[in-house]
Design an enzyme around this catalytic site. Structure first.
Site: not given
Length: 322
Positions: A192, A245
């Protein structure tokens, strides 16, 4: 001799027959934002077509999701009360916990994933326990474990820690197992990035940090080898699925991960990516359907097995038209 690649592009039938990657409703997970209160269906201004839902109206959106053949949702909650330690996050009668139980009542087949993080619940908007102005890694793990157990108790099939604390997957796995939730799966936000593409989500989830940023725990956009290291660590600690992400600017990470991992890979098509397409389409600059479906297909092509996207409902409708 001329190599005639166009033979297999001559018409729709042959293009469909030889297509290497395809997008279906079974690839998609739809994010849902739940809020306290009654009779609430309020459009999120930065994410057109997505809404804040109160528990009593969840049946509307869940029925739509199920009817479209989407198999999974991921829940994000907006509590009424916040404090410095985010204690509402592991309240067994908290907003996400109530939503999990309600979705279970509405549909016995829908797969329920609950995002595990503290940013929506803390008064300061950071993803963990503060010591001074820094997020303390190890004391945050204890809270993440409590949240995960509370979600599992409510009936979540999977928890998805998005905080990027070191060691969180191992801690959560051990905590779930100790509390007899061995069958509850973990999807790790393993890679992330500290991204500028999260802006609309932070409005939707009321989760913007009140000071500083999240660069000490989310990843640096310039790094790719580090992402593979984080992914390997999380798999070793017990992650059943790993996530990259955002998706669009990090397709290279998805592709590289696909070469080295033996667990499913999820791509999160984040709010900023969604909002840019919506905004450009509203100005007549692009064809929303064509661009959105091409974006999602590119994530499959890169190696994603699962895609979390705010386009999920529209994408299935568009695919049915083809």
């Amino acid at each position: 001799m001329i190599n005639r690649g166009r033979r297999l592009r001559a018409n729709t039938a042959i293009r469909d027959l030889v297509r290497e990657n395809a997008l279906t409703s079974k690839d998609l997970i739809f994010p849902i934002f739940v809020v306290e209160g009654e009779n609430i269906k309020e459009e999120i201004s930065s994410m057109k077509g997505n809404f804040h839902w109160s528990i009593d109206r969840l049946d509307e959106i869940i029925k739509e999701v199920v009817d479209l053949g989407i198999r999974g949702i991921i829940l994000f909650g907006l509590p009424e009360a916040k404090d410095e330690c985010g204690t509402e996050s592991y309240n067994d009668d908290g907003i996400v916990q109530k939503a999990i139980r309600k979705v279970r009542e509405i549909s016995s087949d829908l797969y329920i994933i609950a995002d595990v993080c503290m940013c929506q619940y803390t008064s300061h908007g950071h993803c963990g326990i503060l010591k001074g102005n820094e997020v303390d890694n190890d004391s945050t793990l204890e809270v993440l474990g409590k949240i995960s157990v509370s979600y599992a108790k409510a009936g979540a099939h999977m928890v998805a820690p998005s905080d990027m604390m070191d060691g969180r997957i191992g801690y959560i796995r051990e905590t779930l197992d100790k509390n007899n939730y061995k069958d509850v799966a973990i999807m790790s936000y393993a890679a992330k990035y500290s991204s500028a593409f999260y802006g609309p989500f932070r409005e939707a989830a009321h989760s913007a940090p009140q000071f500083g940023d999240r660069k000490t725990y989310q990843m640096d956009a310039g790094n790719s080898n580090e992402a593979l290291k984080e992914i390997k660590w999380d798999i070793e600690e017990g992650a059943d699925i790993i996530m990259v992400k955002p998706a669009m600017s990090y397709l290279d990470i998805i592709a590289r991960a696909k070469e080295i991992v033996d667990v499913p890979i999820c791509a999160y098509n984040v709010s900023g990516e969604f909002a840019m397409v919506k905004s450009a389409a509203s100005l007549g600059l692009i064809d929303e359907k064509a661009v959105a479906l091409e974006m999602l297909l590119s994530m499959k092509r890169a190696g994603a097995d699962i895609i979390i996207t705010y386009f999920a409902l529209d994408a299935v409708r568009w695919l049915r038209e083809e």
